[in-house]
Design a protein around this motif. Structure first.
Motif, PDB file in Angstrom:
ATOM      1  N   PHE A 271      -5.391  -4.221  -1.285  1.00 46.13           N
ATOM      2  CA  PHE A 271      -3.975  -3.871  -1.440  1.00 46.13           C
ATOM      3  C   PHE A 271      -3.659  -2.523  -0.784  1.00 46.13           C
ATOM      4  O   PHE A 271      -2.616  -2.346  -0.160  1.00 46.13           O
ATOM      5  CB  PHE A 271      -3.610  -3.833  -2.929  1.00 46.13           C
TER       6      PHE A 271
ATOM      7  N   PHE B   4       1.155  -2.854  -1.646  1.00 51.64           N
ATOM      8  CA  PHE B   4       1.845  -2.360  -2.838  1.00 51.64           C
ATOM      9  C   PHE B   4       3.310  -2.051  -2.506  1.00 51.64           C
ATOM     10  O   PHE B   4       3.612  -1.347  -1.545  1.00 51.64           O
ATOM     11  CB  PHE B   4       1.184  -1.089  -3.356  1.00 51.64           C
ATOM     12  N   ARG B   5       4.205  -2.621  -3.290  1.00 49.41           N
ATOM     13  CA  ARG B   5       5.647  -2.371  -3.112  1.00 49.41           C
ATOM     14  C   ARG B   5       6.267  -2.190  -4.506  1.00 49.41           C
ATOM     15  O   ARG B   5       6.087  -3.035  -5.376  1.00 49.41           O
ATOM     16  CB  ARG B   5       6.328  -3.541  -2.398  1.00 49.41           C
ATOM     17  N   PHE B   6       7.012  -1.085  -4.684  1.00 42.68           N
ATOM     18  CA  PHE B   6       7.647  -0.831  -5.969  1.00 42.68           C
ATOM     19  C   PHE B   6       9.131  -0.551  -5.745  1.00 42.68           C
ATOM     20  O   PHE B   6       9.504   0.279  -4.924  1.00 42.68           O
ATOM     21  CB  PHE B   6       7.008   0.369  -6.667  1.00 42.68           C
TER      22      PHE B   6
ATOM     23  N   PHE C 192       0.113  -2.320 -11.265  1.00 45.09           N
ATOM     24  CA  PHE C 192       0.685  -2.209  -9.923  1.00 45.09           C
ATOM     25  C   PHE C 192       0.815  -3.576  -9.247  1.00 45.09           C
ATOM     26  O   PHE C 192       1.792  -3.848  -8.551  1.00 45.09           O
ATOM     27  CB  PHE C 192      -0.164  -1.275  -9.063  1.00 45.09           C
ATOM     28  N   ILE C 193      -0.171  -4.428  -9.470  1.00 42.89           N
ATOM     29  CA  ILE C 193      -0.083  -5.774  -8.890  1.00 42.89           C
ATOM     30  C   ILE C 193       1.090  -6.532  -9.494  1.00 42.89           C
ATOM     31  O   ILE C 193       1.845  -7.218  -8.788  1.00 42.89           O
ATOM     32  CB  ILE C 193      -1.405  -6.547  -9.118  1.00 42.89           C
TER      33      ILE C 193
ATOM     34  N   THR D 150       4.225  -5.231  -8.004  1.00 39.88           N
ATOM     35  CA  THR D 150       4.331  -5.660  -6.606  1.00 39.88           C
ATOM     36  C   THR D 150       4.796  -7.102  -6.508  1.00 39.88           C
ATOM     37  O   THR D 150       5.623  -7.461  -5.660  1.00 39.88           O
ATOM     38  CB  THR D 150       2.973  -5.499  -5.898  1.00 39.88           C
TER      39      THR D 150
ATOM     40  N   ASN E 222       8.502  -7.654  -6.846  1.00 43.10           N
ATOM     41  CA  ASN E 222       9.328  -7.244  -5.704  1.00 43.10           C
ATOM     42  C   ASN E 222       8.831  -7.818  -4.378  1.00 43.10           C
ATOM     43  O   ASN E 222       9.222  -7.341  -3.315  1.00 43.10           O
ATOM     44  CB  ASN E 222       9.352  -5.707  -5.611  1.00 43.10           C
ATOM     45  N   TYR E 223       7.956  -8.818  -4.440  1.00 45.45           N
ATOM     46  CA  TYR E 223       7.394  -9.386  -3.207  1.00 45.45           C
ATOM     47  C   TYR E 223       8.221 -10.599  -2.809  1.00 45.45           C
ATOM     48  O   TYR E 223       8.338 -11.554  -3.570  1.00 45.45           O
ATOM     49  CB  TYR E 223       5.935  -9.793  -3.430  1.00 45.45           C
TER      50      TYR E 223
END
Length: 802
Positions: free
Chosen positions: A610, A616-618, A727-728, A731, A734-735
């Motif tokens: 990742f 990773f996207r937040f 975090f996953i 993510t 927002n994926y």
């Protein structure tokens, strides 16, 4: 449809044997089983006239149609040959077994394994779907393992069974990869559809990798060099098993696969060179090593390897015919090799099956197969000698036996390489026939050894375990039928050509005209080079046999430590020792260490990917507002988790563990997952009750002695895992690169008729997974039940002894 039933009948009978064997006398169970191959042979034989007229029969039973996996049976000329061999020789082997095996043996186990193998082999040759073919292919390995290890009290039997299974299953896995490559190229698992797309396959980048993988499966199953080492060790099986598996059926599965795949890969240079060279090397190596054997079954094992190499090399040479368009003058020369391969396939099954049964008779009646102890048996066993004479002379390629016809045609096919102007053969056209001829010389030598070392010379009764005499007449019926076929085929070969071989040629060469590529078989072709090659084999073979004691020292150059068997043992030993050392390093009995390894690998691989990929996207701007009571529950669960680490009372630990579980259940309720909440509540309640009930059986809590570094390490791992999972999750929310799979399951009512998504997923979408979980539990239950029964029996036995 009837062919599909023919495939399933042996399995049905195998399942029936454990239920009925107690109601049948042990010595009669073989006669009960004998009806199966006889009926199947009659059924398949009824198709001979129709197949000879050019008809084929296809029937499909849908299995997993969405994946293109269906149980489709396909009966044509090629599959008919193998079907007749499997059921015909199977009938004779079971008849022979009725007299060979003692009633003291576990006969219901033996015949159950034999039927499983028979059904698996029929499944291999009649399957049109390559994945179904692979399923049956591996089932032949499993059932042959059980047959080879039938006398499991012998260490050599267990070792031979394991070697056979390791090598053949490994090749089978490679073959599966090749099949998947073909599917990636064409989008179909059907062999008929693959043949129709041969141009697409041969132009694809995966053509050579698929070819190599499939040949690995064929070579390992048919004991081709250097994978041949499993076959001699498999001779530890009872003689009926050797006569069936290792002369007529299992080892021919690889031959079948190569012949079936020839329309797809034939004409390719890699296909020709690989099969031809490996086949010729196997032919020579097997015959060369057969001469040095002192055990009759070991000799026949190496002779089988040699004969399989002969057939394989013929299929390789015959593939040349597909390298160019039909030529009225040239094509029949090359297709002769393919024809000879099929012809010798049948001939080999007849004389080699008879020879294995002959060796079984000798071993059964005098108690040994050791050539150093045998000799002078002719006056005592003249009928057995007749079987040995006909079978050996047929294998040596002498008239008036069928082996002479196919051996002459073999020489013709090898000499035809000089006329092939493809693949830049060049000097190879010279050395391949020479090596083939030398292999035939050694074949003649070991055939003479079988005859003269066993039945001529001085009779030494003190070396034998039993006094020599003929076996019961019933034990002679099967080998006499086989040797009768050896003679009949020599005098009437073209009956076999018209009804059996010609339709099979249509399967191997579907684009060529049958009337142009099928030869007329005659036992006399005048004084030609092939005849002089045969005369040379006889002359040089007699010389080598007579002078064997002067040149046999050449075998001392091949030290056991430098053999392929030694390499196999080294690989197995090194692998086992290495795995044991590795296992001992991490399987040390400390649960904390196990979790440490798991979590470090999880964080390292998943977290590393990742981070390196920037996945990773937040984006918390669109997230729902966190309510105060939710924060309170989070705090409660977190405090309980931390407090659990410092607890010194078992009761306190159980209480804190329950707080964590019920807190998670509360979140399931809040987020509208009542099924999960109910499951969580039940699990927590039952777990807590079990903990409390088992208090008195648990040891006292001992404070763990851990250094500060270990505590920091554990804390870092715990925080890393929790952070990574969090975090996953953020993510994933927002994926947007791929459509969420949840949208598919939202249509559960339309797709599966279930209004509850969770139930629909468990019962329909992942029904196979759920079913296998139930099967695992069922098997575990059987294991527990068996252990309890065995313990009760042992306790009862101990009481009786007292």
């Amino acid at each position: 449809m009837i062919i599909k039933l023919a495939v399933l009948l042996p399995f049905l009978m195998a399942a029936l044997i454990p239920l009925v064997h107690k109601h049948i006398k042990r010595e009669h169970i073989g006669w009960f089983v004998l009806a199966v191959p006889i009926v199947l042979f009659i059924i398949i034989s009824s198709f001979i006239p129709k197949i000879a007229d050019g008809n084929t029969y296809i029937h499909t039973l849908e299995w997993i149609p969405s994946l293109g996996i269906n149980f489709t049976t396909y009966l044509d000329g090629l599959s008919m040959i193998f079907g007749l061999l499997i059921t015909g020789v199977g009938s004779l082997v079971i008849l022979y077994s009725n007299f060979y095996l003692s009633a003291k043996e576990l006969l219901h186990h033996f015949y159950c394994y034999l039927l499983l193998f028979m059904g698996a082999m029929l499944g291999v040759v009649f399957s049109d779907n390559v994945l179904v073919l692979y399923t049956f292919w591996e089932l032949t390995s499993v059932s042959s393992f059980l047959l080879i290890a039938f006398w499991h009290h012998r260490k050599a039997s267990r070792a031979g069974a394991r070697k056979a299974m390791v090598i053949t299953v490994s090749g089978g896995v490679a073959m599966l990869v090749g099949f998947l490559m073909l599917y990636a190229i064409t989008g179909t698992f059907s062999i008929r559809e693959l043949v129709a797309q041969v141009d697409t396959i041969q132009q694809h980048d995966l053509f050579i990798p698929a070819l190599i993988c499939i040949l690995l499966g064929a070579f390992t199953k048919s004991a081709q060099f250097p994978f041949h080492i499993w076959l001699p060790d498999a001779m530890e099986a009872p003689t009926p098993v050797s006569a069936y598996l290792h002369s007529a059926t299992m080892v021919k599965a690889g031959i079948y696969l190569v012949a079936r795949m020839t329309p797809i890969f034939g004409g390719a240079e890699t296909w020709f060179w690989t099969i031809t060279v490996v086949g010729v090397i196997t032919l020579f190596w097997g015959s060369f090593n057969a001469v040095r054997q002192n055990d009759l079954k070991a000799l026949l094992a190496y002779s089988t390897i040699s004969q399989l190499g002969l057939i394989m090399s013929l299929l390789g040479v015959g593939s040349i015919a597909l390298a160019f368009e039909f030529d009225e003058a040239a094509t029949p020369i090359f297709t002769l090799a393919g024809f000879t391969a099929l012809f010798h396939l049948i001939n080999h099954s007849t004389f080699k099956g008879a020879l294995f049964m002959m060796v079984g008779i000798v071993d059964h009646e005098v108690g040994t197969r050791d050539l150093r102890r045998l000799g002078g048996l002719l006056p005592f066993m003249p009928l057995t000698f007749s079987i040995a004479l006909i079978g050996s002379f047929a294998m040596a390629g002498l008239p008036p036996f069928n082996g002479f016809l196919s051996k002459e045609m073999f020489f013709t096919a090898m000499l035809s390489l000089q006329e092939a102007n493809v693949f830049s053969i060049g000097s190879m056209a010279t050395w391949i026939p020479v090596v083939a001829w030398l292999a035939s010389v050694f074949t003649f030598v070991y055939c003479m050894i079988i005859i003269f070392k066993t039945f001529f010379g001085t009779y030494h009764p003190e070396r034998l375990d039993k006094e020599a005499h003929e076996p019961p007449f019933g034990m002679l019926i099967s080998p006499f039928i086989l040797v009768a076929l050896v003679v009949l085929i020599f005098f009437f070969p073209n009956v076999l050509v018209h009804y059996i071989l010609t339709p099979a040629m249509a399967s191997v060469y579907p684009t060529l005209p049958l009337q142009e590529i099928t030869p007329y078989v005659s036992w006399w072709h005048g004084f030609n080079l092939e005849l002089f090659m045969t005369l040379g084999v006889i002359v040089l073979g007699i010389i080598l046999y007579k002078t064997k004691r002067y040149w046999s020292y050449v075998y001392t150059f091949i030290q056991p430590r430098n053999s392929f068997n030694a390499l196999y043992e080294w690989v197995i030993t090194t692998t086992e020792d290495g795995s044991q050392r590795l296992t001992n390093k991490y399987m040390n009995g400390y649960l904390v260490h196990y979790f440490t390894y798991i979590y470090i690998i999880f964080v390292g691989i998943i977290g590393g990917y990742f981070v390196l990929s920037g996945a990773f996207r937040f984006d918390p701007s669109n997230d729902a507002t966190v309510e105060t009571f939710e924060l309170m529950v989070v705090c409660i669960v977190a405090i309980a988790a931390v407090a659990l680490l410092f607890s010194k009372s078992r009761l306190t630990s159980v209480f804190l563990n329950g707080v964590i579980g019920y807190g998670v259940a509360f979140f399931f309720i809040v987020f509208r997952a009542p099924d999960l909440a109910l499951t969580q509540l039940v699990v927590e309640s039952v777990t807590t009750a079990l903990f409390l009930v088992s208090f008195k059986y648990l040891p006292d809590i001992k404070p763990e002695i851990a250094s500060a570094a270990q505590k920091w390490r554990n804390g870092i791992i715990a925080v890393s895992v929790g952070s990574l999972v969090t975090f996953i999750g953020l993510t994933i929310i927002n994926y947007e690169k791929f459509e969420p799979i949840s949208r598919y399951f939202e249509d559960s009512y339309e797709l599966a008729g279930g209004k509850n998504i969770v139930n629909a997923i468990l019962g329909d979408f992942r029904a196979f997974d759920t079913m296998l979980e139930v099967v695992v539990l069922f098997i575990a239950g059987l294991g527990v039940y068996t252990l309890i029964k065995l313990r009760n029996r042992k306790e009862a036995s101990d009481v009786e002894d007292k």
